[in-house]
Structures are given as C-alpha cells and as structure tokens.
Design a protein around this motif. Structure first.
Motif, PDB file in Angstrom:
ATOM      1  N   ILE A 174       3.201   8.714 115.461  1.00  0.00           N
ATOM      2  CA  ILE A 174       2.944   7.995 114.206  1.00  0.00           C
ATOM      3  C   ILE A 174       1.557   8.388 113.718  1.00  0.00           C
ATOM      4  O   ILE A 174       0.558   8.106 114.376  1.00  0.00           O
ATOM      5  N   LEU A 197       5.759  10.924 111.959  1.00  0.00           N
ATOM      6  CA  LEU A 197       5.798  10.124 110.731  1.00  0.00           C
ATOM      7  C   LEU A 197       4.419  10.027 110.107  1.00  0.00           C
ATOM      8  O   LEU A 197       3.424   9.877 110.828  1.00  0.00           O
ATOM      9  N   ASP A 198       4.361  10.107 108.792  1.00  0.00           N
ATOM     10  CA  ASP A 198       3.097   9.899 108.078  1.00  0.00           C
ATOM     11  C   ASP A 198       3.405   9.415 106.674  1.00  0.00           C
ATOM     12  O   ASP A 198       4.516   9.627 106.157  1.00  0.00           O
ATOM     13  N   SER A 220       6.668   7.660 106.521  1.00  0.00           N
ATOM     14  CA  SER A 220       6.446   6.439 107.304  1.00  0.00           C
ATOM     15  C   SER A 220       6.689   5.186 106.459  1.00  0.00           C
ATOM     16  O   SER A 220       5.889   4.854 105.591  1.00  0.00           O
ATOM     17  N   LEU A 225      10.228   3.939 110.763  1.00  0.00           N
ATOM     18  CA  LEU A 225       9.476   3.631 111.993  1.00  0.00           C
ATOM     19  C   LEU A 225      10.380   2.953 113.012  1.00  0.00           C
ATOM     20  O   LEU A 225      10.397   3.313 114.192  1.00  0.00           O
ATOM     21  N   GLY A 237       0.521   6.442 118.933  1.00  0.00           N
ATOM     22  CA  GLY A 237      -0.046   5.846 117.714  1.00  0.00           C
ATOM     23  C   GLY A 237      -1.315   6.578 117.328  1.00  0.00           C
ATOM     24  O   GLY A 237      -2.312   6.506 118.042  1.00  0.00           O
ATOM     25  N   VAL A 239      -2.582   6.645 113.773  1.00  0.00           N
ATOM     26  CA  VAL A 239      -2.866   6.437 112.341  1.00  0.00           C
ATOM     27  C   VAL A 239      -4.334   6.092 112.151  1.00  0.00           C
ATOM     28  O   VAL A 239      -4.990   5.610 113.067  1.00  0.00           O
ATOM     29  N   CYS A 274      -2.335   0.323 116.405  1.00  0.00           N
ATOM     30  CA  CYS A 274      -1.292   0.224 115.378  1.00  0.00           C
ATOM     31  C   CYS A 274      -0.010  -0.398 115.912  1.00  0.00           C
ATOM     32  O   CYS A 274       1.013  -0.387 115.241  1.00  0.00           O
TER      33      CYS A 274
END
Ligand SMILES: NC(=O)C1=CN([C@@H]2O[C@H](COP(=O)(O)OP(=O)(O)OC[C@H]3O[C@@H](n4cnc5c(N)ncnc54)[C@H](O)[C@@H]3O)[C@@H](O)[C@H]2O)C=CC1
Ligand SMILES: CC(=O)C(=O)O
Ligand SMILES: [Mg+2]
Length: 371
Positions: A174, A197-198, A220, A225, A237, A239, A274
C-alpha cells in the motif's frame, strides 16, 4: 560552529548522525566537531577514526549537548535528550512530530531550532533525506515479512516465492512511493505475486512501465484495499502524506477478516501507521498479534542495518549540514526553500503546517521566523 554528535539512545539504534567522512568535510569548512565517545563503535566507526577526521571525543551526551551549537542526530530526540536542548540551538535529525504530541511539546518548550530530515524537499520533488531510509526500510519490509511468515515466528508457514507446483504468496504493497517501490522490487525478486495500490495513477503508471505484468497495480480506494488485503499473506504499509499523521487505511474490521497467520509490516508507523490496529514496536520486541494477524511495526527499521543506513543517510544529509554550519540557520533557510521546508519547530513555535494542524498548535510560517 561547534557541532555535536551524540550516541543514539533509541532501542537498538546503532546509526550515527555523522560518519568520519562527514566530520572531515565539516572540519575542512572550519567547524569544531564534538563526537560522543563510542557514537559509531557498534558499526565499526571507532573514536580513533573520528579523531583522525578532526573531531574531539567527548565522554558523555550531556557535555555534547551543553557545548554544541548544532546537534546532528538520526532519530527523534528521546525525552532525556529533549531536556538537554536549549533556546537557539539547532537540532538536525528525523523528528516525525505529527503522531508525537509529547516530543512536539518538549521541542516547543526548548526554544530550539528543529529541522526534520523527513520534510526537507528536493529540487526534483520528493523527500531526498527520507528517501535513503525508505529504500532500506522498503527492502527490509519483505525480509521481515518473509521471516515472520515462518511457523517458528507465528506465521502461517508460507514461502513467499512458492515452489514449482505450489502457488507463491500474495504480497500487497500500500503506497507506491520509495518504500513501496523497493518493497515490490524485493517481493518480485523473490517470486511472490504482488499487488501495489496508490492514489497516484502516475506512480502506478511508472511502476507498470518498469515491472509490466509481474505486478498488478490498483487505484487505492476502500473497495480495492479490502479485496487486496483479504487475499494477502503479507501486507506492507508504505503510505505518506508529508509531515501529517498517516491515514488509517486498513480498518480493525478488515484486519479481523484477514487470513490467520498472515503478516502486516507497517513501515508508515513512524507517522502513526496506516493500519488501525498498529502501534509502534522496537527491534527488541518487534511484533504483536491482533486477531491472528502478526503486526511488525518497528519505527526505526533501518537501525537494524545500521552501517549501510548510516552511510546512505550521510550521503543525503551532509550538504545541508555544511550549509547550516557555514551560514547559520536563518541564512541557510533563506537561501534554500527545500531546506526551509524542514523547519518544524523554532523559537517555541510550530512552523510546519501539517504538524500544527494535527496537534492543535498555531501555525507560524518559517518566513516570519527568519525575519
Ligand atoms: N519504519 C521505518 O523505519 C521507516 C519508515 N518510513 C516511513 O515510510 C513512509 C513512506 O515513506 P516513502 O515511501 O518515502 O514516502 P513516499 O512519499 O515516497 O510515498 C508515499 C506514497 O503513499 C501514497 N499515498 C498517499 N495516500 C495514499 C492512499 N490513501 N492510498 C495509497 N497510497 C497513498 C503517495 O501517493 C505516495 O506514492 C513514511 O511514513 C516514512 O516516514 C521510512 C523509512 C523508515
Ligand atoms: C525514517 C526513519 O524514521 C528512520 O530511518 O528511522
Ligand atoms: Mg516517536
């Protein structure tokens, strides 16, 4: 300028703020370097090497803090270090203030000039003083995750790459920034099935060009998610919203429905993490379990590979250290907007907007403190 380098005191933190090569550079610029005895000993940087580079070796941290006009460190100051800071003294180190009200209050009270590595920007964008440690932590996250998937560590007993005839593990990353990119590079290398994912489609586009069909990219949102996390054996994680507390993207409910014995590595824990279920851990006791899911949430992961990390960090920090020492903080920040972005607390004021907002302080822009 008198520049002090204390020995780090955070749990299992063996990095050091300046290498002998960095000391030599500052000495060549006419500065006086005070290095605490044994500051680099754990990673093979002896007091004799520091002396040969031109430093004076000082017996204890209190004397380093008392004599230095600028303190160069790695990790955020611990409470006993905050207590030794004084008005007008420069502190140049990682701070991660947004999730840390106690440290912020102590720095505000000290009156010191606190410049955070992690919010200094770069001419080409990004966060160049965070990047090298994110590279380390991103790569390490897969090592740590793979180890904790082993039965002896409480994991479900799955090999990341599988073997011929048995499917590989699913690794979900993520955040496709520096941590994410280096994590997925390692995960792909080990033969895992990888989803990243972004929120930034541009980042996903860049990764798609590099990794092609060896990874799956996903925009994302809560739906994507949830789908990814519930099918994963390992979730990383990574982010970041610069300077701000990390968004809690993976809820307690999602964690409760993850596979038993799966592993979370919350690299973003230094900004609060996150995952709703995360809390910071140490290298001495790196994991805890929530609903059968192993959580690895070490806030100073690069400290485990402290020698590599110290050299990588110094490559990124030395330039601004020289500027701060040569010009003083006001002129150095006036001359360089990227360094100015590092000012988080100065003269009792919070000068980083996201920190002020997250912790309820009045925001005082750096410019008004430079007048
Ligand atoms: N635990 C540790 O020892 C270490 C922790 N870190 C931390 O890791 C975190 C990530 O650092 P970097 O990779 O350098 O940051 P970065 O800025 O390179 O990447 C962060 C990424 O998160 C993405 N993002 C933001 N909101 C998102 C959302 N809602 N969903 C998905 N992606 C989202 C951004 O678009 C960006 O691509 C930071 O908090 C940093 O402090 C870094 C090094 C060591
Ligand atoms: C970035 C950070 O917090 C670390 O390297 O420990
Ligand atoms: Mg902290």
């Amino acid at each position: 300028m008198r520049i002090g380098v204390p020995k780090e005191i955070k749990n299992h933190e063996y990095r050091v703020g300046l290498t002998p090569a960095s000391v030599r550079e500052l000495v060549a610029n006419g500065h006086q370097l005070l290095v605490q005895a044994g500051a680099g000993a754990a990673i093979g940087l002896s007091d004799d090497e520091y002396k040969a580079a031109g430093a004076q070796i000082i017996g204890d941290a209190a004397s380093v803090f008392a004599q230095a006009e600028m303190i160069v460190k790695v990790k955020e100051p611990q409470p006993q270090e905050c207590a030794m800071l004084r008005e007008g003294q420069i502190l140049y180190t990682y701070l991660h203030l947004a999730p840390d009200p106690e440290q912020t209050a102590a720095l505000v009270k000290s009156g010191a000039i606190c410049i955070a590595y992690e919010t200094i920007t770069g001419p080409g964008g990004g966060l160049p003083l965070l990047a090298p440690m994110s590279e380390v932590a991103g790569r390490m996250s897969i090592q740590a995750g793979a180890a904790h998937l082993e039965k002896s560590k409480g994991g479900m007993g799955v090999l990341l790459g599988g073997v011929p005839g048995v499917a590989p593990a699913h690794v979900v990353v993520i955040g496709a920034g520096v941590v994410g990119t280096h994590a997925l590079q390692m995960a792909v290398g080990m033969g895992a099935r990888v989803t990243v994912l972004d929120k930034s489609v541009d980042r996903l586009r860049q990764l798609d060009l590099v990794f092609g069909n060896r990874i799956t990219t996903a925009y994302s949102n809560a739906q994507a998610l949830e789908e990814a996390v519930l099918s994963a054996e390992l979730v990383i994680g990574g982010v970041l919203i610069p300077g701000a507390a990390a968004p809690k993207l993976v809820t307690r409910d999602m964690v409760s429905r993850m596979k038993k014995g799966s592993v979370i590595v919350d690299v973003a824990i230094d900004q609060g993490g996150c995952f709703e279920t995360s809390h910071a851990t140490t290298h001495a006791d790196p994991t805890f379990v929530v609903d059968g899911v192993i959580h690895y949430c070490v806030a100073n992961m690069p400290g485990a590979v402290a020698r590599t990390s110290t050299f990588a960090l110094n490559n990124a920090t030395i330039g601004h250290a020289v500027a701060l020492a040569n010009k003083g903080w006001r002129q150095a920040l006036r001359d360089n907007p990227h360094l100015k972005a590092g000012l988080n607390v100065a003269a009792g004021k919070v000068s980083y907007e996201a920190v002020a907002r997250d912790l309820g302080y009045e925001y005082v822009a750096a410019d008004s403190l430079l007048a």
